[in-house]
Design a protein around this motif. Structure first.
Motif, PDB file in Angstrom:
ATOM      1  N   LYS A  11       0.412  -1.348   0.268  1.00 25.81           N
ATOM      2  CA  LYS A  11      -0.411  -0.364   0.225  1.00 25.81           C
ATOM      3  C   LYS A  11       0.990   1.576  -0.172  1.00 25.81           C
ATOM      4  CE  LYS A  11      -3.495   1.987   2.542  1.00 25.81           C
ATOM      5  NZ  LYS A  11      -4.685   1.950   3.621  1.00 25.81           N
ATOM      6  N   LYS A  12       1.857   1.091   0.763  1.00 21.45           N
ATOM      7  CA  LYS A  12       3.174   2.551   0.617  1.00 21.45           C
ATOM      8  C   LYS A  12       3.619   2.625  -0.741  1.00 21.45           C
ATOM      9  CE  LYS A  12       5.511   2.885   4.383  1.00 21.45           C
ATOM     10  NZ  LYS A  12       6.978   2.181   4.943  1.00 21.45           N
ATOM     11  N   LYS A  13       4.154   2.044  -1.394  1.00 17.47           N
ATOM     12  CA  LYS A  13       4.461   1.664  -2.277  1.00 17.47           C
ATOM     13  C   LYS A  13       3.566   2.432  -3.744  1.00 17.47           C
ATOM     14  CE  LYS A  13       8.144  -2.061  -1.703  1.00 17.47           C
ATOM     15  NZ  LYS A  13       9.024  -3.379  -2.615  1.00 17.47           N
ATOM     16  N   MET A  14       2.278   2.017  -3.321  1.00 21.16           N
ATOM     17  CA  MET A  14       1.374   2.257  -4.360  1.00 21.16           C
ATOM     18  C   MET A  14       0.969   3.393  -4.479  1.00 21.16           C
ATOM     19  SD  MET A  14      -1.969  -1.111  -4.534  1.00 21.16           S
ATOM     20  CE  MET A  14      -3.042   0.231  -5.055  1.00 21.16           C
ATOM     21  N   LYS A  15       1.048   4.092  -2.659  1.00 18.31           N
ATOM     22  CA  LYS A  15       0.685   5.806  -2.999  1.00 18.31           C
ATOM     23  C   LYS A  15       1.307   6.449  -2.907  1.00 18.31           C
ATOM     24  CE  LYS A  15      -1.424   6.867   0.709  1.00 18.31           C
ATOM     25  NZ  LYS A  15      -2.219   7.074   2.388  1.00 18.31           N
ATOM     26  N   LEU A  16       3.348   5.358  -3.180  1.00 18.24           N
ATOM     27  CA  LEU A  16       4.334   6.501  -3.118  1.00 18.24           C
ATOM     28  C   LEU A  16       4.218   6.861  -5.279  1.00 18.24           C
ATOM     29  CD1 LEU A  16       7.171   5.281  -0.840  1.00 18.24           C
ATOM     30  CD2 LEU A  16       6.044   7.775  -0.710  1.00 18.24           C
ATOM     31  N   GLU A  45       3.231   9.917 -10.109  1.00 17.13           N
ATOM     32  CA  GLU A  45       3.271   9.534 -11.479  1.00 17.13           C
ATOM     33  C   GLU A  45       2.161  11.388 -11.313  1.00 17.13           C
ATOM     34  OE1 GLU A  45       0.122   6.609 -11.981  1.00 17.13           O
ATOM     35  OE2 GLU A  45       2.056   5.073 -12.211  1.00 17.13           O
ATOM     36  N   GLU A  46       1.691  11.886 -10.330  1.00 24.03           N
ATOM     37  CA  GLU A  46       0.716  12.886 -10.025  1.00 24.03           C
ATOM     38  C   GLU A  46       2.393  14.117 -10.584  1.00 24.03           C
ATOM     39  OE1 GLU A  46      -0.914  13.374  -6.649  1.00 24.03           O
ATOM     40  OE2 GLU A  46      -2.685  11.744  -8.018  1.00 24.03           O
ATOM     41  N   ASP A  47       3.181  14.269  -9.780  1.00 21.28           N
ATOM     42  CA  ASP A  47       4.326  15.260 -10.117  1.00 21.28           C
ATOM     43  C   ASP A  47       4.722  15.020 -11.799  1.00 21.28           C
ATOM     44  OD1 ASP A  47       4.265  15.509  -7.083  1.00 21.28           O
ATOM     45  OD2 ASP A  47       5.472  14.184  -6.161  1.00 21.28           O
ATOM     46  N   GLU A  48       4.929  13.869 -12.315  1.00 24.69           N
ATOM     47  CA  GLU A  48       5.325  13.561 -13.692  1.00 24.69           C
ATOM     48  C   GLU A  48       4.379  14.474 -14.264  1.00 24.69           C
ATOM     49  OE1 GLU A  48       5.960  10.141 -14.312  1.00 24.69           O
ATOM     50  OE2 GLU A  48       7.732   9.780 -13.333  1.00 24.69           O
TER      51      GLU A  48
END
Length: 91
Positions: free
Chosen positions: A71-76, A81-84
């Motif tokens: 879950k932590k990896k998916m959130k990161l 992706e949003e930053d990109e």
């Protein structure tokens, strides 16, 4: 009654009989050496059940840790992706 229902009833009865035999054969006390409980005798079935519960709890703990890490990896990954996407819009 259908033949499949009769076979299921026989199978359930057979499994319950085997379970009963297993419990009754392992209920006799056996000596066990634990540092704080020297010389105590416990029924073997209680020892089996205790270690079964400990195994199930450790499996649940490991699976919850794996799930938390995923879950932590998916959130990161979503945040990156949003930053990109923000940087792509600016260019």
């Amino acid at each position: 009654m259908k033949a499949s229902q009769v076979l299921k009833i026989i199978l359930v009865f057979f499994l319950l009989m085997l379970l009963g035999m297993f419990i009754f054969e392992n209920i006799d006390p056996v000596p066990i050496w634990i540092p704080f409980f020297k010389g105590r005798r416990f029924g073997l079935i209680f020892i089996i059940v205790l270690f079964y519960i400990l195994g199930a709890l450790s499996a649940v703990w490991v699976m919850s840790r794996i799930g938390a890490n995923m879950k932590k990896k998916m959130k990161l990954r979503e945040l990156s992706e949003e930053d990109e996407e923000l940087f792509e819009d600016e260019a």
